[in-house]
Write a protein that holds these residues in place. Structure first.
Motif, PDB file in Angstrom:
ATOM      1  N   PRO A  80       0.808  -1.233   0.000  1.00 36.79           N
ATOM      2  CA  PRO A  80       0.000   0.000   0.000  1.00 36.79           C
ATOM      3  C   PRO A  80       0.835   1.273   0.000  1.00 36.79           C
ATOM      4  O   PRO A  80       0.506   2.229  -0.718  1.00 36.79           O
ATOM      5  CB  PRO A  80      -0.826  -0.127   1.290  1.00 36.79           C
ATOM      6  N   THR A 112      -5.893  -0.822   3.909  1.00 36.18           N
ATOM      7  CA  THR A 112      -5.497  -1.716   2.824  1.00 36.18           C
ATOM      8  C   THR A 112      -4.470  -2.735   3.291  1.00 36.18           C
ATOM      9  O   THR A 112      -4.537  -3.916   2.928  1.00 36.18           O
ATOM     10  CB  THR A 112      -4.954  -0.928   1.624  1.00 36.18           C
ATOM     11  N   ALA A 159      -8.097  -0.365  -3.407  1.00 31.72           N
ATOM     12  CA  ALA A 159      -7.904  -1.453  -2.451  1.00 31.72           C
ATOM     13  C   ALA A 159      -8.186  -2.799  -3.110  1.00 31.72           C
ATOM     14  O   ALA A 159      -7.438  -3.782  -2.919  1.00 31.72           O
ATOM     15  CB  ALA A 159      -8.814  -1.258  -1.238  1.00 31.72           C
TER      16      ALA A 159
END
Length: 415
Positions: free
Chosen positions: A158, A262, A372
Motif C-alpha cells: 500500500p 489496505t 484497495a
C-alpha cells in the motif's frame, strides 16, 4: 421467578463485553463476543453514551440515511473541552473528507476526483511491478526459513502504491507508515490518553510534511495528484493559505486511508488463504474466484469493525428513541456475521457473493475502494500463480484495537 435486568446490569454486562474485546483472546477472535452483543438486541445502549448497532440491515440503513451524519468539527466542539473529541488529532481528522458533511463534503469530494478506469489501469501496471518485486523478496526469505508476510508484503504494497501515485520520495515511506499507525488511535472507539498523545504527535509531523510537500509542488508543479489538487483549489479558493489547507487535508486523507485499512485487508486475506490448505487449492484450480475471495474477506473480517454516525435530528432506530446529537456506533464486524442476513455467517465461503459494509455506504462510500480491490486481487492472483503453497507458522498477533484491525505479524513458510 425470572431475574430482572436493570439498566445498570445492562451497562455492566456491555462494559464486560468490551473489556473482553481488548484482551489478546478478544483481539484474536472478537466474533463470539460480537454474537453475545448482538443477542442483546439490534440496537442497544452504549455504556459511555449513544447506541450500539449490530444488525446488518440497520447498519446499512444508517449509512444510507441522510438523517445520520458524520461527527464533524461542529459536533466535536459541542462535546466539551475535556473529551477525546477535543484532542488536537481528533480536531484535525474532523477536517478530512470522510468526516465532512454536505455541502462541504460534496465540494471536497468533487475536488478530489476519482479512481476512474484510466487511473486504475495506470496504477495497476505499477501495482503489478511492485507485487512481483515484493514476492521475489518474500520467496528469497522463505528459502532461508520462515518470513513475516505482513512486514515484507502487506505493509509494503500500500505505501509503495500510494507513495508512487502521490509522488512521495521512497525514502519517506517507512516514516509515513509509522505515523499512519500512530494517528489511527484518534479514530479508535475508546482511545486512552497515551494513545491520543501518540496520535497528536503523529498529526503534527504529518501536517508539517504535507504542507512542505505542497510548497514544493507549487514551485515545481507536475502531473501528479497533489499538483492537480493545487490547481483545482486555486480556482475554488482565492485565499492561497486556505487552498493549501484544503490540499493538505486531501493528501492526508488519501495517505491515511490507503495505508492503514489496505494493509490490514492484504494481511487478513493472506491469513485466510494460508490457514486452510483447501482454500489455496481452490484458488489454484479456480483463479476466477480471486475477486470473490477478496470480497468474502471484506465481509468475514473487515479492516474496520466500527463506523460511527450522529443523529442530526430526533428519530427512531429500530424502535429506539434517539435524540439529535446522539451517536450510533455501527458494529460492522458484528453486522457482517448477522445470521438474519447471511447463511452460516461464521463460515468463510468465497463462493458466497454476499454484500458487505467494509467500504461504508451512502455518500461516504470509500473513495479508494477500487484501489484497495486492485491491490488485493493483484496480490492474490500473483501469489497463487508464483509461489508454492505457503503454510502458517503460528497464529498472528493482533494490535490492541477495536475499530481498526491490524495484524502485527504473519509468519509463513514454504510447504
Amino acid at each position: 421467578m425470572g431475574s430482572v435486568t436493570t439498566p445498570s446490569t445492562d451497562r455492566r454486562a456491555t462494559i464486560s463485553l468490551f473489556s473482553r474485546l481488548r484482551t489478546a483472546e478478544g483481539q484474536a477472535d472478537p466474533f463470539p463476543i460480537y454474537a453475545e452483543l448482538r443477542a442483546r438486541g439490534t440496537v442497544s445502549p452504549a455504556p459511555w453514551g449513544g447506541h450500539l448497532v449490530t444488525g446488518y440491515g440497520t447498519c446499512d440503513q444508517v449509512l444510507r440515511n441522510g438523517v445520520w451524519i458524520e461527527p464533524d468539527t461542529t459536533w466535536r466542539e459541542q462535546q466539551g473541552a475535556r473529551t477525546r473529541w477535543s484532542a488536537p488529532s481528533a480536531r484535525e481528522i474532523s477536517r478530512t473528507m470522510p468526516a465532512l458533511n454536505p455541502p462541504e463534503h460534496t465540494r471536497v469530494r468533487r475536488s478530489a476526483g476519482s479512481f476512474d478506469r484510466t487511473t486504475i489501469e495506470q496504477i495497476g501496471r505499477r501495482v503489478s511491478q511492485v507485487v512481483d518485486r515484493l514476492l521475489d523478496t518474500l520467496h528469497e526469505r522463505l528459502h532461508a526459513g520462515e518470513a513475516d508476510f505482513s512486514a515484507l508484503v502487506g505493509e509494503e504494497l500500500p505505501v509503495a502504491t500510494i507513495g508512487d501515485w502521490l509522488g512521495l520520495p521512497s525514502a519517506d515511506w517507512p516514516r509515513l507508515r509509522e505515523l499512519t499507525h500512530d494517528q489511527v488511535f484518534t479514530q479508535e472507539l475508546l482511545p486512552n490518553a497515551s494513545q491520543l498523545a501518540r496520535s497528536d504527535a503523529a498529526m503534527v509531523e504529518l501536517r508539517a510534511y504535507f504542507l512542505e510537500l505542497i510548497r514544493d509542488r507549487r514551485e515545481h508543479p507536475g502531473d501528479d495528484p497533489v499538483s492537480r489538487w493545487i490547481r483545482t483549489w486555486d480556482e475554488l479558493e482565492p485565499d492561497r493559505d486556505k487552498a493549501d489547507e484544503a490540499v493538505y487535508f486531501l493528501a492526508l486523507f488519501v495517505l491515511l486511508a490507503a495505508l492503514e485499512t489496505t494493509s490490514t485487508l492484504l494481511s487478513t486475506m493472506t491469513l485466510l488463504l494460508v490457514e486452510d490448505p483447501d482454500r489455496w487449492s481452490l484458488l489454484a484450480e479456480h483463479p476466477d474466484l480471486v475477486p470473490a475471495f477478496v470480497e468474502e474477506t471484506l465481509r468475514y473480517d473487515p479492516p474496520t469493525h466500527v463506523i460511527s454516525r450522529v443523529a442530526s435530528e430526533d428519530c427512531l432506530l429500530e424502535g429506539t428513541e434517539v435524540k439529535a446529537g446522539e451517536m450510533a456506533h455501527l458494529m460492522v464486524g458484528a453486522a457482517q456475521r448477522d445470521p438474519a442476513r447471511f447463511t452460516d455467517p461464521d463460515s468463510f465461503a468465497p463462493r458466497r457473493k454476499a454484500s458487505h459494509l467494509a467500504f461504508s455506504g451512502g455518500i461516504h462510500y470509500c473513495l479508494g475502494a477500487p484501489l484497495a480491490r486492485l491491490e488485493a486481487q493483484t496480490l492474490l492472483s500473483r501469489m497463487i500463480a508464483r509461489l508454492p503453497r505457503l503454510t502458517l507458522v503460528r497464529r498472528p498477533v493482533q494490535a490492541p484495537r477495536v475499530a481498526f484491525r491490524r495484524l502485527l505479524n504473519l509468519d509463513v513458510s514454504l510447504t
